[in-house]
Scaffold this motif. Structure first.
Motif, PDB file in Angstrom:
ATOM      1  N   PHE A  32     -23.750 -10.021  -1.041  1.00 30.57           N
ATOM      2  CA  PHE A  32     -22.392  -9.493  -0.951  1.00 30.57           C
ATOM      3  C   PHE A  32     -21.700 -10.059   0.276  1.00 30.57           C
ATOM      4  CE2 PHE A  32     -21.807  -6.500   2.576  1.00 30.57           C
ATOM      5  CZ  PHE A  32     -23.095  -6.265   3.001  1.00 30.57           C
ATOM      6  N   MET A  33     -20.414  -9.888   0.257  1.00 28.17           N
ATOM      7  CA  MET A  33     -19.594 -10.117   1.447  1.00 28.17           C
ATOM      8  C   MET A  33     -18.833  -8.835   1.708  1.00 28.17           C
ATOM      9  SD  MET A  33     -18.097 -13.961   1.349  1.00 28.17           S
ATOM     10  CE  MET A  33     -17.647 -13.857   3.102  1.00 28.17           C
ATOM     11  N   GLY A  34     -18.630  -8.552   2.986  1.00 24.92           N
ATOM     12  CA  GLY A  34     -17.964  -7.302   3.299  1.00 24.92           C
ATOM     13  C   GLY A  34     -17.224  -7.336   4.614  1.00 24.92           C
ATOM     14  N   TRP A  35     -16.447  -6.308   4.814  1.00 27.83           N
ATOM     15  CA  TRP A  35     -15.719  -6.085   6.065  1.00 27.83           C
ATOM     16  C   TRP A  35     -16.265  -4.828   6.723  1.00 27.83           C
ATOM     17  CZ3 TRP A  35     -12.434  -9.526   8.138  1.00 27.83           C
ATOM     18  CH2 TRP A  35     -11.882 -10.500   7.301  1.00 27.83           C
ATOM     19  N   TYR A  36     -16.646  -4.954   7.968  1.00 27.28           N
ATOM     20  CA  TYR A  36     -17.048  -3.830   8.796  1.00 27.28           C
ATOM     21  C   TYR A  36     -15.998  -3.640   9.874  1.00 27.28           C
ATOM     22  CZ  TYR A  36     -21.857  -3.942   6.936  1.00 27.28           C
ATOM     23  OH  TYR A  36     -22.975  -3.884   6.143  1.00 27.28           O
ATOM     24  N   ARG A  37     -16.002  -2.455  10.475  1.00 24.28           N
ATOM     25  CA  ARG A  37     -15.143  -2.221  11.631  1.00 24.28           C
ATOM     26  C   ARG A  37     -15.883  -1.375  12.651  1.00 24.28           C
ATOM     27  NH1 ARG A  37     -10.455   1.612   8.875  1.00 24.28           N
ATOM     28  NH2 ARG A  37     -11.756   3.487   8.553  1.00 24.28           N
ATOM     29  N   GLN A  38     -15.443  -1.533  13.890  1.00 23.80           N
ATOM     30  CA  GLN A  38     -16.109  -0.835  14.979  1.00 23.80           C
ATOM     31  C   GLN A  38     -15.096  -0.467  16.042  1.00 23.80           C
ATOM     32  OE1 GLN A  38     -19.307  -3.038  16.881  1.00 23.80           O
ATOM     33  NE2 GLN A  38     -20.383  -1.147  17.362  1.00 23.80           N
ATOM     34  N   THR A  39     -15.217   0.760  16.536  1.00 25.30           N
ATOM     35  CA  THR A  39     -14.426   1.227  17.666  1.00 25.30           C
ATOM     36  C   THR A  39     -15.382   1.535  18.813  1.00 25.30           C
ATOM     37  OG1 THR A  39     -14.498   3.473  16.770  1.00 25.30           O
ATOM     38  CG2 THR A  39     -12.558   2.153  16.249  1.00 25.30           C
ATOM     39  N   PRO A  40     -14.873   1.556  20.045  1.00 30.82           N
ATOM     40  CA  PRO A  40     -15.749   1.772  21.199  1.00 30.82           C
ATOM     41  C   PRO A  40     -16.569   3.054  21.072  1.00 30.82           C
ATOM     42  CG  PRO A  40     -13.627   1.019  21.926  1.00 30.82           C
ATOM     43  CD  PRO A  40     -13.493   1.267  20.459  1.00 30.82           C
ATOM     44  N   GLY A  41     -17.860   2.941  21.325  1.00 32.15           N
ATOM     45  CA  GLY A  41     -18.736   4.094  21.312  1.00 32.15           C
ATOM     46  C   GLY A  41     -19.206   4.522  19.948  1.00 32.15           C
ATOM     47  N   LYS A  42     -18.776   3.813  18.913  1.00 36.07           N
ATOM     48  CA  LYS A  42     -19.186   4.181  17.551  1.00 36.07           C
ATOM     49  C   LYS A  42     -19.961   3.041  16.899  1.00 36.07           C
ATOM     50  CE  LYS A  42     -15.550   7.546  16.584  1.00 36.07           C
ATOM     51  NZ  LYS A  42     -14.508   7.974  15.606  1.00 36.07           N
ATOM     52  N   GLN A  43     -20.735   3.408  15.886  1.00 40.66           N
ATOM     53  CA  GLN A  43     -21.470   2.400  15.144  1.00 40.66           C
ATOM     54  C   GLN A  43     -20.528   1.611  14.247  1.00 40.66           C
ATOM     55  OE1 GLN A  43     -24.667   4.446  13.042  1.00 40.66           O
ATOM     56  NE2 GLN A  43     -26.091   3.956  14.697  1.00 40.66           N
ATOM     57  N   ARG A  44     -20.958   0.386  13.964  1.00 37.69           N
ATOM     58  CA  ARG A  44     -20.189  -0.431  13.054  1.00 37.69           C
ATOM     59  C   ARG A  44     -20.240   0.197  11.657  1.00 37.69           C
ATOM     60  NH1 ARG A  44     -20.999  -6.809  13.806  1.00 37.69           N
ATOM     61  NH2 ARG A  44     -20.581  -6.076  15.934  1.00 37.69           N
ATOM     62  N   GLU A  45     -19.082   0.256  11.021  1.00 36.72           N
ATOM     63  CA  GLU A  45     -18.937   0.957   9.741  1.00 36.72           C
ATOM     64  C   GLU A  45     -18.551  -0.036   8.644  1.00 36.72           C
ATOM     65  OE1 GLU A  45     -16.163   4.681   8.256  1.00 36.72           O
ATOM     66  OE2 GLU A  45     -15.170   3.075   9.366  1.00 36.72           O
ATOM     67  N   LEU A  46     -19.233   0.057   7.502  1.00 35.61           N
ATOM     68  CA  LEU A  46     -18.846  -0.769   6.366  1.00 35.61           C
ATOM     69  C   LEU A  46     -17.571  -0.198   5.760  1.00 35.61           C
ATOM     70  CD1 LEU A  46     -19.370  -3.068   4.354  1.00 35.61           C
ATOM     71  CD2 LEU A  46     -20.802  -1.485   3.047  1.00 35.61           C
ATOM     72  N   VAL A  47     -16.547  -1.017   5.704  1.00 34.68           N
ATOM     73  CA  VAL A  47     -15.251  -0.589   5.185  1.00 34.68           C
ATOM     74  C   VAL A  47     -15.123  -0.911   3.701  1.00 34.68           C
ATOM     75  CG1 VAL A  47     -12.763  -0.909   5.373  1.00 34.68           C
ATOM     76  CG2 VAL A  47     -14.172  -0.890   7.436  1.00 34.68           C
ATOM     77  N   ALA A  48     -15.478  -2.130   3.345  1.00 35.69           N
ATOM     78  CA  ALA A  48     -15.364  -2.573   1.952  1.00 35.69           C
ATOM     79  C   ALA A  48     -16.301  -3.750   1.734  1.00 35.69           C
ATOM     80  CB  ALA A  48     -13.935  -2.986   1.621  1.00 35.69           C
ATOM     81  N   SER A  49     -16.796  -3.867   0.515  1.00 34.69           N
ATOM     82  CA  SER A  49     -17.666  -4.998   0.209  1.00 34.69           C
ATOM     83  C   SER A  49     -17.476  -5.424  -1.239  1.00 34.69           C
ATOM     84  CB  SER A  49     -19.139  -4.659   0.466  1.00 34.69           C
ATOM     85  OG  SER A  49     -19.583  -3.654  -0.414  1.00 34.69           O
ATOM     86  N   ILE A  50     -17.814  -6.687  -1.489  1.00 31.56           N
ATOM     87  CA  ILE A  50     -17.728  -7.245  -2.836  1.00 31.56           C
ATOM     88  C   ILE A  50     -19.037  -7.965  -3.104  1.00 31.56           C
ATOM     89  CG2 ILE A  50     -16.519  -9.274  -1.925  1.00 31.56           C
ATOM     90  CD1 ILE A  50     -15.002  -9.372  -4.626  1.00 31.56           C
ATOM     91  N   PRO A  51     -19.715  -7.623  -4.198  1.00 31.33           N
ATOM     92  CA  PRO A  51     -21.004  -8.246  -4.467  1.00 31.33           C
ATOM     93  C   PRO A  51     -20.839  -9.673  -4.981  1.00 31.33           C
ATOM     94  CG  PRO A  51     -20.438  -6.747  -6.225  1.00 31.33           C
ATOM     95  CD  PRO A  51     -19.364  -6.609  -5.192  1.00 31.33           C
ATOM     96  N   GLY A  52     -21.949 -10.372  -5.070  1.00 33.31           N
ATOM     97  CA  GLY A  52     -21.907 -11.762  -5.491  1.00 33.31           C
ATOM     98  C   GLY A  52     -21.293 -11.961  -6.862  1.00 33.31           C
ATOM     99  N   ASP A  53     -21.507 -10.993  -7.762  1.00 31.22           N
ATOM    100  CA  ASP A  53     -20.948 -11.128  -9.105  1.00 31.22           C
ATOM    101  C   ASP A  53     -19.501 -10.667  -9.181  1.00 31.22           C
ATOM    102  OD1 ASP A  53     -22.647  -8.208 -10.545  1.00 31.22           O
ATOM    103  OD2 ASP A  53     -21.126  -8.387  -8.991  1.00 31.22           O
ATOM    104  N   GLY A  54     -18.961 -10.215  -8.071  1.00 33.87           N
ATOM    105  CA  GLY A  54     -17.560  -9.826  -8.021  1.00 33.87           C
ATOM    106  C   GLY A  54     -17.230  -8.496  -8.658  1.00 33.87           C
ATOM    107  N   ARG A  55     -18.237  -7.751  -9.077  1.00 38.04           N
ATOM    108  CA  ARG A  55     -18.004  -6.460  -9.714  1.00 38.04           C
ATOM    109  C   ARG A  55     -18.345  -5.337  -8.752  1.00 38.04           C
ATOM    110  NH1 ARG A  55     -21.307  -7.588 -15.355  1.00 38.04           N
ATOM    111  NH2 ARG A  55     -20.195  -9.492 -15.956  1.00 38.04           N
ATOM    112  N   ASP A  56     -17.899  -4.119  -9.078  1.00 40.30           N
ATOM    113  CA  ASP A  56     -18.321  -2.921  -8.348  1.00 40.30           C
ATOM    114  C   ASP A  56     -18.096  -3.029  -6.860  1.00 40.30           C
ATOM    115  OD1 ASP A  56     -21.149  -2.688 -10.561  1.00 40.30           O
ATOM    116  OD2 ASP A  56     -19.153  -1.795 -10.757  1.00 40.30           O
ATOM    117  N   MET A  57     -16.841  -3.234  -6.474  1.00 34.46           N
ATOM    118  CA  MET A  57     -16.530  -3.248  -5.057  1.00 34.46           C
ATOM    119  C   MET A  57     -16.770  -1.866  -4.456  1.00 34.46           C
ATOM    120  SD  MET A  57     -15.023  -5.922  -6.448  1.00 34.46           S
ATOM    121  CE  MET A  57     -13.375  -5.621  -7.095  1.00 34.46           C
TER     122      MET A  57
END
Length: 117
Positions: A32-57
Motif C-alpha cells: 500500500f501507499m499511505g499518508w501519515y501525520r504527526q503533531t508534536p508529542g503524539k504518535q504518527r497517525e495513519l490518515v489514509a491509505s490505498i492498497p496496491g490493487d487500488g481498492r478498499d481505501m
C-alpha cells in the motif's frame, strides 16, 4: 525507493489543499501507499491509505468525507485531496510506501500543513 512530497502550506479553516507524493519506482506492486501525520508529542497517525490493487481505501474517522486519496495509473504519484480543512488537521504529513511481501516501509521527509482558524 525515494518519496518526495509537495503541496503543503498554510491555509485557512474551510479551505483545501492537495498533497502529492512522487515515488522513484512504480508502486503498483507494493502492499500500500499511505499518508501519515504527526503533531508534536503524539504518535504518527495513519490518515489514509490505498492498497496496491487500488481498492478498499482506508480513512481515519476524523477525515472521512473530507479527504480523498488517489493514485495515478503509472503508480508513481499519490495524492491526498484535503477539503474542509480544520485547525486540528495541522500536522506534518508523511508519504509512506510499504513493499510487499517484505513489509518494509519507505518514508518521505514530510511537509507541514498548517490550518489557521
Amino acid at each position: 525507493v525515494q518519496l518526495v512530497e509537495s503541496g503543503g502550506g498554510l491555509v485557512q479553516a474551510g479551505g483545501s489543499l492537495r498533497l502529492s507524493c512522487v515515488a522513484s519506482v512504480n508502486t503498483n506492486s507494493f502492499a500500500f501507499m499511505g499518508w501519515y501525520r504527526q503533531t508534536p508529542g503524539k504518535q504518527r497517525e495513519l490518515v489514509a491509505s490505498i492498497p496496491g490493487d487500488g481498492r478498499d481505501m482506508f480513512y481515519v474517522d476524523s477525515v472521512k468525507g473530507r479527504f480523498t486519496i488517489s493514485r495515478d495509473n503509472s503508480g508513481t504519484t499519490m495524492y491526498l485531496q484535503m477539503n474542509s480543512l480544520k485547525p486540528e488537521d495541522t500536522a506534518v504529513y508523511y508519504c509512506c510506501a510499504r513493499r510487499w511481501p517484505s513489509g518494509m516501509n519507505y518514508w518521505g521527509k514530510g511537509l507541514l500543513v498548517n490550518v489557521s482558524s
